[in-house]
Design a protein around this motif. Structure first.
Motif, PDB file in Angstrom:
ATOM      1  N   THR A  80      -7.241  65.696  -6.562  1.00 33.29           N
ATOM      2  CA  THR A  80      -6.345  66.705  -7.254  1.00 33.29           C
ATOM      3  C   THR A  80      -5.914  67.760  -6.932  1.00 33.29           C
TER       4      THR A  80
ATOM      5  N   ARG B 268       0.156  63.675 -14.063  1.00 30.54           N
ATOM      6  CA  ARG B 268       0.443  62.490 -14.792  1.00 30.54           C
ATOM      7  C   ARG B 268       1.430  61.157 -14.174  1.00 30.54           C
TER       8      ARG B 268
ATOM      9  N   PHE C  26      -0.645  58.660 -11.422  1.00 33.87           N
ATOM     10  CA  PHE C  26      -1.125  57.874 -11.696  1.00 33.87           C
ATOM     11  C   PHE C  26      -0.539  56.756 -12.157  1.00 33.87           C
TER      12      PHE C  26
ATOM     13  N   VAL D 157      -9.332  53.844 -10.092  1.00 31.36           N
ATOM     14  CA  VAL D 157      -8.933  55.498  -8.870  1.00 31.36           C
ATOM     15  C   VAL D 157     -10.936  56.113  -9.063  1.00 31.36           C
TER      16      VAL D 157
ATOM     17  N   LEU E 252     -11.196  59.620  -8.486  1.00 26.87           N
ATOM     18  CA  LEU E 252     -10.767  60.522  -8.552  1.00 26.87           C
ATOM     19  C   LEU E 252     -11.799  62.392  -7.547  1.00 26.87           C
TER      20      LEU E 252
ATOM     21  N   GLU F  51      -8.068  64.825 -15.395  1.00 23.60           N
ATOM     22  CA  GLU F  51      -8.560  63.909 -15.726  1.00 23.60           C
ATOM     23  C   GLU F  51      -8.148  63.106 -16.777  1.00 23.60           C
TER      24      GLU F  51
ATOM     25  N   LEU G 255      -5.712  61.339 -15.945  1.00 28.88           N
ATOM     26  CA  LEU G 255      -6.121  60.028 -15.842  1.00 28.88           C
ATOM     27  C   LEU G 255      -6.945  58.645 -16.219  1.00 28.88           C
TER      28      LEU G 255
ATOM     29  N   TYR H  31     -11.895  54.478 -14.122  1.00 25.34           N
ATOM     30  CA  TYR H  31     -11.730  55.622 -13.060  1.00 25.34           C
ATOM     31  C   TYR H  31     -12.965  56.185 -12.703  1.00 25.34           C
TER      32      TYR H  31
END
Length: 279
Positions: free
Chosen positions: A81, A90, A93, A104, A106, A133, A136, A145
């Motif tokens: 992150t 954003r 991603f 992904v 994360l 999150e 994502l 993810y």
């Protein structure tokens, strides 16, 4: 072997994630802002023997992310992150998705203990991770993810490094109990999830996140005193009021004030017996 791409391998967690994924049978591409930097735990010789490949990528430039993914031909990525992202990652991603990444892993935060859309901005660390999150989820969907949420890093004791060195640590809640998980172990879990997803192995996860907790808990004050014993020096832990502890974290340890306040909120909750696991 299935290729994967690991962003941020120069960090302790990213390095462990990359090494674990390689050990589990994937070809690992190391995406770095500066491809000349050394990677902890991975010598030049081991990097060559393991078939690692370096590619250049910078979160602030989505075009470099697209280029890095294209070079790797990876469908699966590990990413941490970015706490400084103005759009909660954003654009990052979207660049990953458009370049061909299908899923992904994360590195997120255990501070998220409710729906990611309900975390208040006042809870700075948890909020920033929660918003990442959300981004994502909206770009990759709930099945695209896995957010790994570690409870508390053992390396967080470095927040008090300067105070430990002078032998005087000021804590607002010295009895606050945490898990103290090694960054190596956190990275190992991330790398395992990354590799297994790339290999098409069903991990049977019931949620889009994984909470990580430690096997043994210890109070902050006791953890700091233990470090003192290892260093062979006496470290005095003094219980102080909130503002004094905040001043110490900001002016002695150099933490940004929003981060320092989040640290103290964590400590207060833990000292009051809040169970993150059961909440």
């Amino acid at each position: 072997m299935a290729p994967v791409i690991v962003f941020g391998p120069t960090g302790a967690v990213g390095s462990a994630a990359a090494r674990t994924a390689q050990q589990l049978g994937t070809t690992v591409y190391l995406a770095m802002r500066d491809p000349t930097k050394s990677i902890p735990g991975l010598s030049v010789e081991k990097e060559r023997e393991g078939g690692f490949e370096r590619v250049q990528a910078d979160f602030s430039r989505p075009d470099t992310i697209s280029t890095a993914v294209a070079q790797s031909k990876a469908k699966h990525a590990f990413i941490y992150t970015d706490l400084t992202s103005s759009d909660h990652m954003r654009a990052t991603f979207k660049a990953l998705k458009q370049a061909g990444i299908e899923s992904v892993v994360l590195l997120s935060s255990f501070g998220i203990q409710e729906d990611v859309r309900d975390v208040p901005p006042e809870d700075h660390l948890a909020y920033v991770h929660a918003q990442a999150e959300v981004s994502l989820q909206e770009v990759f969907g709930v099945n695209g993810y896995v957010a790994v949420r570690p409870a508390f890093y053992a390396s967080n004791t470095l927040w008090w490094k300067a105070s430990i060195q002078i032998g005087q640590v000021k804590l607002a809640w010295p009895t606050a109990v945490f898990d103290w998980i090694s960054p190596e172990d956190i990275g190992g879990v991330c790398g395992m999830i990354l590799a297994r997803r790339a290999q098409g192995i069903d991990l049977s996860l019931t949620e889009s996140y994984v909470n990580l907790v430690g096997a043994e808990q210890m109070g902050v004050g006791d953890a700091i005193k233990t470090i003192g014993k290892v260093l062979g020096k006496e470290v005095n832990v003094t219980e102080v009021e909130y503002n004094v502890a905040l001043d110490s974290l900001v002016n002695e340890s150099g933490l940004p004030e929003p981060i320092a306040r989040s640290v103290l909120e964590f400590c207060q909750s833990a000292a009051n017996g809040q169970s993150f696991i059961d909440s």
